[in-house]
Design an enzyme around this catalytic site. Structure first.
Site, PDB file in Angstrom:
ATOM      1  CB  CYS A  65      -0.919  -2.452   5.268  1.00 46.74           C
ATOM      2  SG  CYS A  65      -1.515  -1.810   3.718  1.00 46.74           S
ATOM      3  CB  SER A  85       1.492  -1.139   1.394  1.00 45.12           C
ATOM      4  OG  SER A  85       0.222  -0.780   0.882  1.00 45.12           O
ATOM      5  CG  HIS A 110       2.478  -4.586  -2.393  1.00 46.61           C
ATOM      6  ND1 HIS A 110       2.028  -5.788  -2.867  1.00 46.61           N
ATOM      7  CD2 HIS A 110       1.390  -3.771  -2.383  1.00 46.61           C
ATOM      8  CE1 HIS A 110       0.725  -5.708  -3.123  1.00 46.61           C
ATOM      9  NE2 HIS A 110       0.316  -4.486  -2.829  1.00 46.61           N
ATOM     10  CG  HIS A 167       2.335   1.589   6.248  1.00 44.76           C
ATOM     11  ND1 HIS A 167       2.650   0.304   5.892  1.00 44.76           N
ATOM     12  CD2 HIS A 167       1.117   1.846   5.734  1.00 44.76           C
ATOM     13  CE1 HIS A 167       1.668  -0.203   5.164  1.00 44.76           C
ATOM     14  NE2 HIS A 167       0.706   0.713   5.067  1.00 44.76           N
ATOM     15  CB  CYS A 198      -2.529   2.204   6.616  1.00 46.67           C
ATOM     16  SG  CYS A 198      -2.544   1.949   4.816  1.00 46.67           S
TER      17      CYS A 198
HETATM   18  N1  LIG Z   1      -3.737   3.686  -1.715  1.00 47.51           N
HETATM   19  C1  LIG Z   1      -3.286   3.526  -0.487  1.00 47.51           C
HETATM   20  O1  LIG Z   1      -3.002   4.496   0.231  1.00 47.51           O
HETATM   21  C2  LIG Z   1      -3.154   2.143   0.059  1.00 47.51           C
HETATM   22  C3  LIG Z   1      -3.155   1.945   1.434  1.00 47.51           C
HETATM   23  C4  LIG Z   1      -3.167   0.645   1.928  1.00 47.51           C
HETATM   24  C5  LIG Z   1      -3.118  -0.422   1.063  1.00 47.51           C
HETATM   25  N2  LIG Z   1      -3.065  -0.192  -0.276  1.00 47.51           N
HETATM   26  C6  LIG Z   1      -3.068  -1.295  -1.228  1.00 47.51           C
HETATM   27  O2  LIG Z   1      -4.405  -1.753  -1.339  1.00 47.51           O
HETATM   28  C7  LIG Z   1      -4.383  -3.124  -1.741  1.00 47.51           C
HETATM   29  C8  LIG Z   1      -5.253  -3.938  -0.791  1.00 47.51           C
HETATM   30  O3  LIG Z   1      -4.674  -3.974   0.507  1.00 47.51           O
HETATM   31  P1  LIG Z   1      -5.186  -5.035   1.579  1.00 47.51           P
HETATM   32  O4  LIG Z   1      -4.315  -4.874   2.772  1.00 47.51           O
HETATM   33  O5  LIG Z   1      -6.653  -4.941   1.728  1.00 47.51           O
HETATM   34  O6  LIG Z   1      -4.784  -6.384   0.788  1.00 47.51           O
HETATM   35  P2  LIG Z   1      -5.232  -7.891   0.950  1.00 47.51           P
HETATM   36  O7  LIG Z   1      -4.169  -8.683   0.312  1.00 47.51           O
HETATM   37  O8  LIG Z   1      -5.621  -8.175   2.354  1.00 47.51           O
HETATM   38  O9  LIG Z   1      -6.575  -8.018   0.071  1.00 47.51           O
HETATM   39  C9  LIG Z   1      -6.568  -8.171  -1.329  1.00 47.51           C
HETATM   40  C10 LIG Z   1      -7.790  -9.001  -1.734  1.00 47.51           C
HETATM   41  O10 LIG Z   1      -7.794  -9.087  -3.175  1.00 47.51           O
HETATM   42  C11 LIG Z   1      -8.181 -10.396  -3.543  1.00 47.51           C
HETATM   43  N3  LIG Z   1      -7.683 -10.679  -4.894  1.00 47.51           N
HETATM   44  C12 LIG Z   1      -6.426 -11.027  -5.270  1.00 47.51           C
HETATM   45  N4  LIG Z   1      -6.360 -11.181  -6.595  1.00 47.51           N
HETATM   46  C13 LIG Z   1      -7.589 -10.934  -7.083  1.00 47.51           C
HETATM   47  C14 LIG Z   1      -8.152 -10.927  -8.393  1.00 47.51           C
HETATM   48  N5  LIG Z   1      -7.415 -11.206  -9.472  1.00 47.51           N
HETATM   49  N6  LIG Z   1      -9.462 -10.608  -8.512  1.00 47.51           N
HETATM   50  C15 LIG Z   1     -10.219 -10.331  -7.429  1.00 47.51           C
HETATM   51  N7  LIG Z   1      -9.743 -10.319  -6.167  1.00 47.51           N
HETATM   52  C16 LIG Z   1      -8.438 -10.613  -5.997  1.00 47.51           C
HETATM   53  C17 LIG Z   1      -7.571 -11.277  -2.469  1.00 47.51           C
HETATM   54  O11 LIG Z   1      -8.250 -12.534  -2.400  1.00 47.51           O
HETATM   55  C18 LIG Z   1      -7.760 -10.440  -1.210  1.00 47.51           C
HETATM   56  O12 LIG Z   1      -8.996 -10.706  -0.576  1.00 47.51           O
HETATM   57  C19 LIG Z   1      -2.903  -3.533  -1.743  1.00 47.51           C
HETATM   58  O13 LIG Z   1      -2.383  -3.368  -3.063  1.00 47.51           O
HETATM   59  C20 LIG Z   1      -2.280  -2.519  -0.828  1.00 47.51           C
HETATM   60  O14 LIG Z   1      -0.906  -2.361  -1.068  1.00 47.51           O
HETATM   61  C21 LIG Z   1      -3.094   1.061  -0.790  1.00 47.51           C
HETATM   62 ZN   LIG Z   2      -1.056   0.415   4.262  1.00 45.06          ZN
END
Ligand SMILES: NC(=O)c1ccc[n+]([C@@H]2O[C@H](COP(=O)([O-])OP(=O)(O)OC[C@H]3O[C@@H](n4cnc5c(N)ncnc54)[C@H](O)[C@@H]3O)[C@@H](O)[C@H]2O)c1
Ligand SMILES: [Zn+2]
Ligand SMILES: *[C@@H]1O[C@H](CO)[C@@H](O)[C@H](O)[C@H]1NC(C)=O
Ligand SMILES: [Zn+2]
Length: 370
Positions: free
Chosen positions: A44, A46, A49, A65, A172
């Site tokens: 993920c 995260s 990060h 996770h 997740c």
């Molecule tokens: N809240 C929670 O419980 C939880 C759980 C899992 C992941 N997350 C978070 O959610 C987010 C997404 O996770 P993911 O695994 O899908 O990530 P990912 O990196 O696979 O996807 C992110 C997407 O955002 C796009 N992007 C980047 N910058 C951009 C911008 N300025 N404008 C528009 N689009 C943009 C990227 O091209 C990519 O397609 C991360 O921050 C992750 O840490 C949160």
């Molecule tokens: Zn996650």
């Protein structure tokens, strides 16, 4: 409890370094703990990060996770799982006894390690030792390893027929996005939604909006390669902020005759959090922050946006109380109520973890198989 064992694990020693595969001692589970043989783990954003320092955690650490596995042994007093059970570890535990677990309003159990920067089991110790050094846990789960130990409140027993290399995503990414739409926003039939970020989590938000009956789902990403899959899963419009010479929240407000009913930030950037909030309809629009806020960055915004009736919310693990919800989500997957395949672009042997992270950074999402 069984004896401690030597196992290979992928340890991250410091920020911005590759994982190193090491022999690590995984101590037996203590009282109310469970040792799990991990069979599959997703990656993920995260996890990434932590590598980049956007999410601050203690080092050395075993990340991961989003996984599924089989119970190897249990400590004293464990009643909800037994050796041989298929399980999903929970990065948001459900102790069932704290104020938050007893409330119907939220899912953040007080025993979560999220935001504490401790990297320890609930009793304040670690089960991992490498080269004589204690290695930290990540969010009470740590799944980039053949064996891990979690607290009983942080593991859900699932259907013994579930394919672990798919349902690991219920640990997740899938549940986070799907629940953000269904549980946190409570999207209604006929709604207009905007989803910022089309990674595994954003695509799962789209699936949730579609199941909820949204009439219009606008997908936003700076990578147009993501649009085909977004459409396949239910997006009605796809827009790339780079194709416009005005701010994307203005584009969305114009496209929707005043703003969207629900918006979701699924990237983890403060500028897109503000844009997602600003594209909500005045009087009733709701914006949900799903992306992890980057460390040491604050948001400044015009409070008139709130004053005129928009709401801003956050959602961790889709608002689900994991011990109750994860077995049901796995059952729904087995009944084909939703798909997981489109969220996985690659499956790799777990020792290729560093290649997997390179793929993640080029917009792919993968599952590591043990
Ligand atoms: N809240 C929670 O419980 C939880 C759980 C899992 C992941 N997350 C978070 O959610 C987010 C997404 O996770 P993911 O695994 O899908 O990530 P990912 O990196 O696979 O996807 C992110 C997407 O955002 C796009 N992007 C980047 N910058 C951009 C911008 N300025 N404008 C528009 N689009 C943009 C990227 O091209 C990519 O397609 C991360 O921050 C992750 O840490 C949160
Ligand atoms: Zn996650
Ligand atoms: C963000 O705001 C908080 C509260 O005012 C403050 O303590 C913190 O230093 C700020 N951080 C940054 C990076 O400005
Ligand atoms: Zn609790």
């Amino acid at each position: 409890a069984t004896m401690g064992t030597e196992r290979s694990l992928s340890v991250l020693w410091e920020v911005n370094k590759p994982f190193s595969i090491e022999e690590v001692e995984v101590a037996p589970p203590k009282e109310h703990e469970v040792r799990i043989k991990i069979m599959a783990t997703g990656i993920c954003r995260s996890d990434d990060h932590v590598i980049t320092g956007a999410l601050v955690e203690p080092f050395p650490i075993i990340l991961g996770h989003e996984a599924a596995g089989v119970v190897e042994s249990v400590g004293q007093g464990v009643t909800s799982v037994k050796p041989g059970d298929k399980v999903v570890p929970l990065f948001v535990p459900q102790c069932g006894e704290c104020k938050n677990c007893l409330s119907s309003k939220g899912n953040l159990c007080i025993n979560t390690d999220l935001g504490t920067r401790r990297g320890l089991m609930p009793d304040g110790t670690t089960r991992f030792t490498c080269k004589g050094k204690a290695v930290h846990h990540f969010l009470g789960t740590s799944t980039f390893t053949e064996y891990t130990v979690v607290h009983e409140s942080a593991v859900a027993k699932i259907d013994s027929a579930a394919p672990l290399e798919k349902v690991c995503l219920i640990g997740c990414g899938f549940s986070t996005g799907y629940g953000a739409a269904l549980q946190t926003a409570k999207v209604e039939p006929g709604s207009t939604c905007a989803v910022f970020g089309l990674g595994g989590v954003g695509l799962s938000v789209i699936m949730g909006c579609k199941v909820a009956g949204a009439a219009r789902i606008i997908a936003v990403d700076i990578n147009s390669n993501k649009f085909a899959k977004a459409k396949e899963l239910g997006a009605t419009d796809c827009i790339n902020p780079k194709d416009f010479d005005k701010p994307i929240h203005e584009v969305l407000t114009e496209m929707t005759g005043g703003g969207v009913d629900y918006s979701f930030e699924v990237i983890g950037r403060t500028d897109t959090m503000t844009a997602a909030f600003a594209c909500c309809h005045y009087n009733y629009g709701v914006s949900v922050i799903v992306g992890v806020p980057p460390a040491a960055q604050n948001i400044t915004f015009d409070p008139m946006l709130l004053f005129t009736g928009r709401s801003w919310k956050g959602s961790v693990f889709g608002g689900w109380k994991g011990k109750d919800a994860v077995p049901k989500l796995v059952d729904d997957y087995m009944k084909k109520k939703f798909v997981l395949d489109p969220l996985i672009t690659h499956t790799l042997p777990w020792t290729k973890i560093n290649e997997g992270f390179d793929l993640l950074r080029t917009g792919k999402r993968f599952v590591l198989r043990f």
